[in-house]
Scaffold this motif. Sequence first.
Motif, PDB file in Angstrom:
ATOM      1  N   VAL A  41       1.120  -1.286   0.117  1.00 44.35           N
ATOM      2  CA  VAL A  41      -0.432  -0.088  -0.552  1.00 44.35           C
ATOM      3  C   VAL A  41       0.680   1.329   0.086  1.00 44.35           C
ATOM      4  O   VAL A  41       2.246   1.122   0.532  1.00 44.35           O
ATOM      5  N   ASP A  42       0.787   2.146  -0.914  1.00 43.11           N
ATOM      6  CA  ASP A  42       1.391   3.264  -0.381  1.00 43.11           C
ATOM      7  C   ASP A  42       0.072   3.973  -1.529  1.00 43.11           C
ATOM      8  O   ASP A  42      -0.714   4.354  -2.045  1.00 43.11           O
ATOM      9  N   ASP A  43       0.795   6.043  -1.341  1.00 48.25           N
ATOM     10  CA  ASP A  43       0.169   6.657  -1.430  1.00 48.25           C
ATOM     11  C   ASP A  43       0.303   7.564  -2.490  1.00 48.25           C
ATOM     12  O   ASP A  43      -0.552   8.381  -3.951  1.00 48.25           O
ATOM     13  N   ARG A  44       1.266   6.289  -3.653  1.00 52.21           N
ATOM     14  CA  ARG A  44       1.960   7.324  -5.411  1.00 52.21           C
ATOM     15  C   ARG A  44       2.030   5.680  -6.464  1.00 52.21           C
ATOM     16  O   ARG A  44       2.442   4.618  -5.762  1.00 52.21           O
ATOM     17  N   GLU A  45       0.984   6.347  -7.097  1.00 49.48           N
ATOM     18  CA  GLU A  45       1.076   5.313  -8.224  1.00 49.48           C
ATOM     19  C   GLU A  45       2.635   4.729  -8.623  1.00 49.48           C
ATOM     20  O   GLU A  45       2.459   3.564  -8.647  1.00 49.48           O
ATOM     21  N   GLU A  46       3.013   5.707  -8.491  1.00 46.10           N
ATOM     22  CA  GLU A  46       4.699   5.176  -9.415  1.00 46.10           C
ATOM     23  C   GLU A  46       5.235   3.865  -8.389  1.00 46.10           C
ATOM     24  O   GLU A  46       6.255   3.547  -8.491  1.00 46.10           O
ATOM     25  N   ASN A  47       5.172   4.280  -7.556  1.00 44.06           N
ATOM     26  CA  ASN A  47       5.979   2.852  -5.928  1.00 44.06           C
ATOM     27  C   ASN A  47       4.626   1.866  -6.147  1.00 44.06           C
ATOM     28  O   ASN A  47       5.563   0.778  -5.688  1.00 44.06           O
ATOM     29  N   VAL A  48       3.455   1.499  -6.585  1.00 41.47           N
ATOM     30  CA  VAL A  48       2.166   0.543  -5.991  1.00 41.47           C
ATOM     31  C   VAL A  48       2.978  -0.453  -7.149  1.00 41.47           C
ATOM     32  O   VAL A  48       2.888  -1.628  -7.454  1.00 41.47           O
ATOM     33  N   ARG A  49       2.813   0.806  -8.694  1.00 40.12           N
ATOM     34  CA  ARG A  49       3.391  -0.306  -9.688  1.00 40.12           C
ATOM     35  C   ARG A  49       4.065  -1.349 -10.019  1.00 40.12           C
ATOM     36  O   ARG A  49       4.721  -2.408 -10.218  1.00 40.12           O
ATOM     37  N   PRO A  50       5.519  -0.862  -9.841  1.00 43.82           N
ATOM     38  CA  PRO A  50       6.711  -1.898  -9.533  1.00 43.82           C
ATOM     39  C   PRO A  50       6.715  -3.046  -8.570  1.00 43.82           C
ATOM     40  O   PRO A  50       6.961  -4.018  -8.906  1.00 43.82           O
ATOM     41  N   ALA A  51       6.083  -2.824  -7.389  1.00 44.05           N
ATOM     42  CA  ALA A  51       5.379  -3.723  -6.491  1.00 44.05           C
ATOM     43  C   ALA A  51       4.893  -4.860  -6.643  1.00 44.05           C
ATOM     44  O   ALA A  51       4.088  -5.923  -7.474  1.00 44.05           O
ATOM     45  N   ARG A  52       3.348  -4.335  -7.726  1.00 39.95           N
ATOM     46  CA  ARG A  52       2.632  -5.445  -9.145  1.00 39.95           C
ATOM     47  C   ARG A  52       3.782  -6.020 -10.319  1.00 39.95           C
ATOM     48  O   ARG A  52       3.103  -7.118  -9.855  1.00 39.95           O
ATOM     49  N   ALA A  53       4.130  -5.055 -10.238  1.00 41.84           N
ATOM     50  CA  ALA A  53       5.100  -5.966 -11.728  1.00 41.84           C
ATOM     51  C   ALA A  53       6.216  -7.287 -10.928  1.00 41.84           C
ATOM     52  O   ALA A  53       6.506  -8.033 -11.796  1.00 41.84           O
ATOM     53  N   VAL A  54       6.391  -6.984  -9.660  1.00 45.26           N
ATOM     54  CA  VAL A  54       7.195  -8.539  -9.111  1.00 45.26           C
ATOM     55  C   VAL A  54       5.920  -9.513  -8.840  1.00 45.26           C
ATOM     56  O   VAL A  54       6.263 -10.472  -7.901  1.00 45.26           O
ATOM     57  N   GLY A  55       4.753  -9.382  -9.606  1.00 48.07           N
ATOM     58  CA  GLY A  55       3.208 -10.040  -8.351  1.00 48.07           C
ATOM     59  C   GLY A  55       2.825 -10.083  -6.854  1.00 48.07           C
ATOM     60  O   GLY A  55       1.838 -10.316  -6.505  1.00 48.07           O
TER      61      GLY A  55
END
Length: 78
Positions: A41-55
């Motif tokens: 969980v983060d308030d910035r999409e640019e931080n959430v995107r790489p977490a999603r990229a690793v699954g």
Amino acid sequence: MAVNLDHLAFSARIGAAKPDQAAFQYCVVALRAAPADFLFVDDREENVRPARAVGMDGHVFRSQADLAPVIGAWLPTR
């Protein structure tokens, strides 16, 4: 809601910080878990995107009212 934390990952100690995918990979390896076992969980999409990229399951935090149902829906499946 009380939460017990089993592990903390401080960027200065692990040598990587969000949004670097290495920071997320560190958590996966350190906890010996699958990326799908994480809710990031983060308030910035640019931080959430790489977490999603690793699954990981990633959520952009907008408000506590927005976040509570996300956590509530995610926790019972774990």
